[in-house]
Design an enzyme around this catalytic site. Structure first.
Site, short mmCIF file in Angstrom:
data_model
loop_
_atom_site.label_atom_id
_atom_site.label_comp_id
_atom_site.label_asym_id
_atom_site.label_seq_id
_atom_site.Cartn_x
_atom_site.Cartn_y
_atom_site.Cartn_z
CB THR A 155 -0.94 0.01 1.22
OG1 THR A 155 -1.65 1.25 1.25
CG2 THR A 155 -0.20 -0.14 2.54
CB SER A 190 -4.20 1.94 10.40
OG SER A 190 -3.94 1.09 9.29
CE1 TYR A 192 -4.13 -3.51 4.74
CE2 TYR A 192 -4.26 -1.10 4.65
CZ TYR A 192 -4.06 -2.33 4.02
OH TYR A 192 -3.76 -2.35 2.69
CG HIS A 193 -2.21 1.81 6.23
ND1 HIS A 193 -3.37 2.30 6.79
CD2 HIS A 193 -2.36 1.98 4.89
CE1 HIS A 193 -4.19 2.73 5.84
NE2 HIS A 193 -3.60 2.56 4.67
CE LYS A 196 -1.73 -4.67 2.40
NZ LYS A 196 -1.95 -5.81 1.51
P1 NAD Z 1 -10.99 -7.52 -0.13
O1 NAD Z 1 -11.15 -7.61 1.34
O2 NAD Z 1 -12.15 -7.20 -0.97
O3 NAD Z 1 -10.34 -8.89 -0.67
C1 NAD Z 1 -9.41 -9.64 0.06
C2 NAD Z 1 -9.74 -11.12 -0.13
O4 NAD Z 1 -8.76 -11.91 0.56
C3 NAD Z 1 -11.10 -11.49 0.44
O5 NAD Z 1 -11.87 -12.18 -0.53
C4 NAD Z 1 -10.76 -12.37 1.65
O6 NAD Z 1 -11.75 -13.36 1.88
C5 NAD Z 1 -9.42 -12.95 1.26
N1 NAD Z 1 -8.55 -13.32 2.41
C6 NAD Z 1 -8.23 -12.56 3.49
N2 NAD Z 1 -7.46 -13.26 4.33
C7 NAD Z 1 -7.27 -14.49 3.78
C8 NAD Z 1 -6.57 -15.66 4.21
N3 NAD Z 1 -5.90 -15.71 5.36
N4 NAD Z 1 -6.60 -16.75 3.40
C9 NAD Z 1 -7.27 -16.72 2.22
N5 NAD Z 1 -7.96 -15.64 1.77
C10 NAD Z 1 -7.95 -14.53 2.55
O7 NAD Z 1 -9.79 -6.47 -0.38
P2 NAD Z 1 -9.39 -5.68 -1.74
O8 NAD Z 1 -9.95 -4.33 -1.66
O9 NAD Z 1 -9.67 -6.54 -2.92
O10 NAD Z 1 -7.83 -5.58 -1.53
C11 NAD Z 1 -6.98 -6.60 -2.00
C12 NAD Z 1 -5.54 -6.29 -1.64
O11 NAD Z 1 -5.15 -5.05 -2.22
C13 NAD Z 1 -5.30 -6.16 -0.15
O12 NAD Z 1 -4.07 -6.75 0.19
C14 NAD Z 1 -5.27 -4.68 0.07
O13 NAD Z 1 -4.47 -4.36 1.17
C15 NAD Z 1 -4.68 -4.16 -1.23
N6 NAD Z 1 -5.11 -2.78 -1.53
C16 NAD Z 1 -6.44 -2.49 -1.68
C17 NAD Z 1 -6.83 -1.17 -1.97
C18 NAD Z 1 -8.27 -0.76 -2.14
O14 NAD Z 1 -8.52 0.46 -2.28
N7 NAD Z 1 -9.24 -1.66 -2.14
C19 NAD Z 1 -5.85 -0.19 -2.11
C20 NAD Z 1 -4.50 -0.53 -1.95
C21 NAD Z 1 -4.15 -1.83 -1.66
N1 USQ Z 2 -11.64 9.75 4.27
C1 USQ Z 2 -12.55 10.78 4.43
N2 USQ Z 2 -13.87 10.50 4.41
C2 USQ Z 2 -14.35 9.24 4.22
C3 USQ Z 2 -13.45 8.19 4.04
C4 USQ Z 2 -12.10 8.47 4.07
O1 USQ Z 2 -12.14 11.94 4.60
O2 USQ Z 2 -15.58 9.07 4.23
C5 USQ Z 2 -10.19 10.01 4.26
C6 USQ Z 2 -9.41 9.22 5.28
O3 USQ Z 2 -9.37 9.87 6.53
C7 USQ Z 2 -8.05 9.12 4.61
C8 USQ Z 2 -8.39 9.10 3.12
O4 USQ Z 2 -9.70 9.60 3.01
O5 USQ Z 2 -7.29 10.27 4.86
C9 USQ Z 2 -8.32 7.71 2.51
O6 USQ Z 2 -9.12 6.84 3.29
P1 USQ Z 2 -9.75 5.49 2.64
O7 USQ Z 2 -10.65 4.89 3.66
O8 USQ Z 2 -10.28 5.78 1.31
O9 USQ Z 2 -8.44 4.63 2.40
P2 USQ Z 2 -7.43 3.92 3.42
O10 USQ Z 2 -7.95 3.78 4.78
O11 USQ Z 2 -6.10 4.57 3.27
O12 USQ Z 2 -7.38 2.43 2.86
C10 USQ Z 2 -7.62 2.08 1.49
C11 USQ Z 2 -7.76 0.58 1.43
C12 USQ Z 2 -6.44 -0.06 1.88
C13 USQ Z 2 -5.31 0.50 1.04
C14 USQ Z 2 -5.27 2.02 1.07
C15 USQ Z 2 -4.29 2.60 0.07
O13 USQ Z 2 -8.83 0.14 2.26
O14 USQ Z 2 -6.53 -1.46 1.73
O15 USQ Z 2 -4.10 -0.01 1.50
O16 USQ Z 2 -6.55 2.52 0.68
S1 USQ Z 2 -3.46 4.02 0.70
O17 USQ Z 2 -4.47 4.99 1.13
O18 USQ Z 2 -2.66 4.55 -0.36
O19 USQ Z 2 -2.68 3.61 1.84
#
Ligand code: NAD
Ligand code: USQ
Length: 404
Positions: A155, A190, A192-193, A196
């Site tokens: 991320t 966070s 979560y972050h 990564k």
């Molecule tokens: P998502 O939650 O929709 O999909 C993740 C999938 O992984 C789910 O289907 C879940 O069931 C599966 N999973 C989780 N833990 C598992 C485990 N232990 N074994 C097997 N399967 C498992 O998430 P997404 O939005 O598709 O994101 C996918 C990836 O991309 C993540 O690693 C996320 O951090 C990264 N990412 C997402 C975004 C975004 O904006 N959605 C942005 C940046 C990075």
């Molecule tokens: N935010 C608002 N209002 C909202 C939702 C979010 O102001 O209703 C703000 C948040 O405070 C944050 C920004 O928008 O500053 C982004 O938040 P987000 O919820 O869109 O994204 P984030 O929590 O960062 O997480 C998402 C994905 C995560 C991925 C990440 C990429 O859920 O899996 O890793 O985006 S990044 O942001 O580049 O780290």
């Protein structure tokens, strides 16, 4: 088996871990469409988070079994399915030995920052699931397919918001007269972050120690719902999260606009991040697989196409909403997170462009179609899920057993 990357005769086998999720499902279909042999590995835990927290996707989604059956009936193409948890090494080993992937795309993590900040048990779950899952994938590659290319979703949030330009993974520093190229400093905000960041360190180490080939994709926030493949049939539709736990900024704003909820800008709204269209996510993954890292190489790409502040996104959605006759307002919500609300942000993102990425930039037409999609499904929106309830400051050890 022969894993050489330029073998023309047999298609490359790609294991998509997390292939039932938002990015993973779209990617699985895209790669299958491009004639890769695809297998989905997923424990379906994302669907159980919905049940746990009382949430649902804006779009109705079919079961993974019906999704795969529908794809086969429309295109004649098979997608393999292994349902299980990658934290269970025995399950992962069997899947590896049976499928023999040339590349593993790893999306399979708990990816919500707010989810990881609900309580201690969710923080621990997130880091255990993500860090141990990735470690298991690294061991599986070492044991069963040394040549297999790991394409790992990281991320942009690993870098935080430093007051200097963000480079792609590494920065060259001169210190006391000596120069070295070092991992770019990580300041995740966070649990979560942070998971990564821990993954990145484990992957970098095993590339060096065992000669693993890996690409760490530091992806920005993804928006959009349709791809060429998911649009083919309702049973192929992707999920679209709009709730405060799993919904991300732009997707949430479009759904809020459609139901007449004021756009929820957290704090001052100067928070700037990299963003990309889900159609570019699938393109980036394909490019990374088609151009694998070398043995022992730990490659880092910043995967986003444009940067926006939250205020800029809100303004774009207001403007697009107006064209469709929607009265879109904005509300400033006290920020539930601890993050800089006004800051410098300039992140490099040239490596995927150099490999041939042709970005779908955020445009009026995309916003129109996303807004129209949200309008189409607005009766499914549960307005109670829109306001944030997870506080970075108030997280505690006490389990939160009742949805807030
Ligand atoms: P998502 O939650 O929709 O999909 C993740 C999938 O992984 C789910 O289907 C879940 O069931 C599966 N999973 C989780 N833990 C598992 C485990 N232990 N074994 C097997 N399967 C498992 O998430 P997404 O939005 O598709 O994101 C996918 C990836 O991309 C993540 O690693 C996320 O951090 C990264 N990412 C997402 C975004 C975004 O904006 N959605 C942005 C940046 C990075
Ligand atoms: N935010 C608002 N209002 C909202 C939702 C979010 O102001 O209703 C703000 C948040 O405070 C944050 C920004 O928008 O500053 C982004 O938040 P987000 O919820 O869109 O994204 P984030 O929590 O960062 O997480 C998402 C994905 C995560 C991925 C990440 C990429 O859920 O899996 O890793 O985006 S990044 O942001 O580049 O780290």
């Amino acid at each position: 088996s022969n894993h050489s990357s330029n073998e023309a005769s047999s298609p490359k086998k790609v294991m998509v871990i997390g292939g039932d999720g938002y990015c993973g499902w779209a990617t699985s279909l895209h790669l299958s469409n491009k004639n890769y042999e695809v297998a989905v590995v997923d424990n379906l835990v994302r669907r159980s988070f919905d049940h746990q927290l009382g949430l649902d996707s804006l779009t109705p989604i079919a079961s993974i079994h019906n999704r795969i059956r529908r794809w086969k009936s429309l295109t004649g193409k098979d997608i393999g399915l292994y349902v299980g948890d990658i934290c269970d090494f025995e399950f992962l080993s069997e899947a590896f030995k049976s499928f023999e992937p040339d590349a593993v795309v790893h999306f399979g993590e708990q990816r919500s920052a707010p989810y990881s900040m609900i309580d201690r048990s969710r923080a621990v779950y997130t880091q255990h699931n993500n860090v141990i899952g990735t470690l298991n994938v690294l061991f599986a590659i070492k044991e069963f397919g040394e040549d297999c290319h790991l394409v790992k979703l990281g991320t942009m949030g690993e870098y935080g918001t430093p007051n200097i330009d963000i480079e792609e993974g590494f920065i060259t520093i001169t210190h006391n007269g000596r120069t070295d190229t070092l991992p770019y400093p990580k300041q995740a905000s966070s649990f979560y972050h942070l998971s990564k960041v821990h993954d990145s360190h484990n992957i970098a180490f095993t590339c060096k120690a065992w000669g693993i080939r890996a690409t760490d994709l530091n992806q920005g926030v993804v928006y959009g719902v349709k791809t060429e493949e998911t649009a083919m049939h309702e049973e192929l539709y992707n999920r679209l999260d709009y709730d405060a736990v799993f919904g991300t900024a732009l997707n949430r704003f479009c759904v809020q606009a459609a139901v007449g909820h004021p756009l929820t800008v957290y704090g001052k709204g100067g928070q700037t991040r990299g963003y990309l269209d889900i159609r570019d996510t699938v393109q980036c993954i394909e490019l990374a697989i088609a151009n694998p890292a070398q043995r022992g190489e730990f490659r880092v790409f910043n995967q986003f196409t444009e940067q926006f502040s939250v205020n800029e996104l809100a303004a774009l959605v207001m403007k697009a909403g107006k064209k469709l006759g929607l009265d879109v307002r904005t509300v400033s919500v006290p920020n539930p997170r601890v993050e800089a609300e006004e800051h410098y942000y300039n992140a490099k993102h040239t490596k995927l462009t150099e490999l041939g990425l042709e970005p779908h930039l955020l445009s009026d037409s995309l916003l129109d179609s996303l807004l129209n999609f949200a309008i189409q499904y607005k009766d499914r929106v549960d307005s109670k899920q829109i306001m944030p309830s997870v506080s970075w400051r108030k997280i505690g050890a006490k389990p939160k057993t009742v949805p807030a």
